[in-house]
Design a protein around this motif. Structure first.
Motif, PDB file in Angstrom:
ATOM      1  N   GLU A  79       2.474   1.751  -3.440  1.00  8.17           N
ATOM      2  CA  GLU A  79       1.518   2.252  -4.440  1.00  8.17           C
ATOM      3  C   GLU A  79       1.364   3.757  -4.342  1.00  8.17           C
ATOM      4  OE1 GLU A  79      -2.188   0.195  -4.074  1.00  8.17           O
ATOM      5  OE2 GLU A  79      -1.286  -1.744  -4.562  1.00  8.17           O
ATOM      6  N   GLY A  80       1.405   4.268  -3.126  1.00  6.55           N
ATOM      7  CA  GLY A  80       1.261   5.707  -2.918  1.00  6.55           C
ATOM      8  C   GLY A  80       2.536   6.484  -3.200  1.00  6.55           C
ATOM      9  N   ASN A  81       3.621   5.802  -3.519  1.00  6.48           N
ATOM     10  CA  ASN A  81       4.904   6.467  -3.747  1.00  6.48           C
ATOM     11  C   ASN A  81       5.522   6.036  -5.078  1.00  6.48           C
ATOM     12  OD1 ASN A  81       7.012   8.206  -3.028  1.00  6.48           O
ATOM     13  ND2 ASN A  81       8.169   6.566  -2.048  1.00  6.48           N
ATOM     14  N   GLU A  82       4.704   5.916  -6.114  1.00  6.34           N
ATOM     15  CA  GLU A  82       5.154   5.559  -7.462  1.00  6.34           C
ATOM     16  C   GLU A  82       5.939   4.241  -7.480  1.00  6.34           C
ATOM     17  OE1 GLU A  82       7.296   8.943  -8.876  1.00  6.34           O
ATOM     18  OE2 GLU A  82       5.533  10.239  -8.773  1.00  6.34           O
ATOM     19  N   TYR A 107       0.833  -1.204   0.000  1.00  2.00           N
ATOM     20  CA  TYR A 107       0.000   0.000   0.000  1.00  2.00           C
ATOM     21  C   TYR A 107       0.873   1.262   0.000  1.00  2.00           C
ATOM     22  CZ  TYR A 107      -3.108   3.612   1.807  1.00  2.00           C
ATOM     23  OH  TYR A 107      -3.801   4.780   1.989  1.00  2.00           O
TER      24      TYR A 107
END
Length: 176
Positions: free
Chosen positions: A143-146, A140
């Protein structure tokens, strides 16, 4: 005698993983070996079975993820079988707990229980669930950090932090 046998069993298992590995990945043999060594040493010195069990659970799940990644890498990113990771996790749990049962570590002389369940089994199940959650949390965050880690060795750190917090909660709750 049983503690020495457990220690040497884990030592040779870890050594074989390290020697047979050829490529480092996010769930590498070295990380798995470090987890296994921590479990073996803490069990050898008589740390509470619930704590050791959570580490065993973390070790089992880390081993399953590492093996799954190895198989996928050899098969060009695809699973060999449907539901490969869950199958590997279940197989790893069953084989390890069965081996500990045969060795007299579980439900043997000196075993302790919580709610009628051997503390090593209960801890292993709890540690497995916490470790799976930590790996999902790692995904997770990526996903939020490229698709990049925020920290080096992020997945390992998250697993160790989550297992440490779990053991702290168990201690504060009076179960350890």
């Amino acid at each position: 005698m049983k503690k020495k046998l457990l220690f040497f069993s884990f030592f040779f298992f870890i050594l074989s993983i390290v020697l047979m590995s050829n490529l480092v990945s996010a769930h590498c043999a070295l990380c798995t070996a470090a987890t296994g060594a921590a479990v073996a040493v803490s069990r050898y010195y008589g740390i509470n079975d619930l704590i050791v069990g959570t580490l065993v659970g973390g070790f089992l799940i880390s081993t399953a993820y590492w093996f799954d990644n190895t198989l996928k890498r050899k098969n060009k990113g695809k699973n060999y079988i449907a539901l490969q990771l869950p199958a590997i996790i279940i197989l790893t749990l069953i084989l390890t707990l069965f081996s500990l049962q045969i060795g007299g570590i579980i439900n043997g002389e000196g075993s302790s229980y919580i709610l009628g369940i051997d503390k090593l089994i209960a801890g292993s199940m709890l540690g497995s669930i916490v470790t799976i959650f930590a790996f999902y949390f790692h995904s997770y965050l990526r996903e939020g950090n490229e698709n990049k880690n925020y920290l080096p060795f992020q997945s390992i750190l998250l697993v160790l932090i989550f297992l440490g917090l779990t053991n702290l909660v168990l201690y504060v709750g009076g179960l350890i």
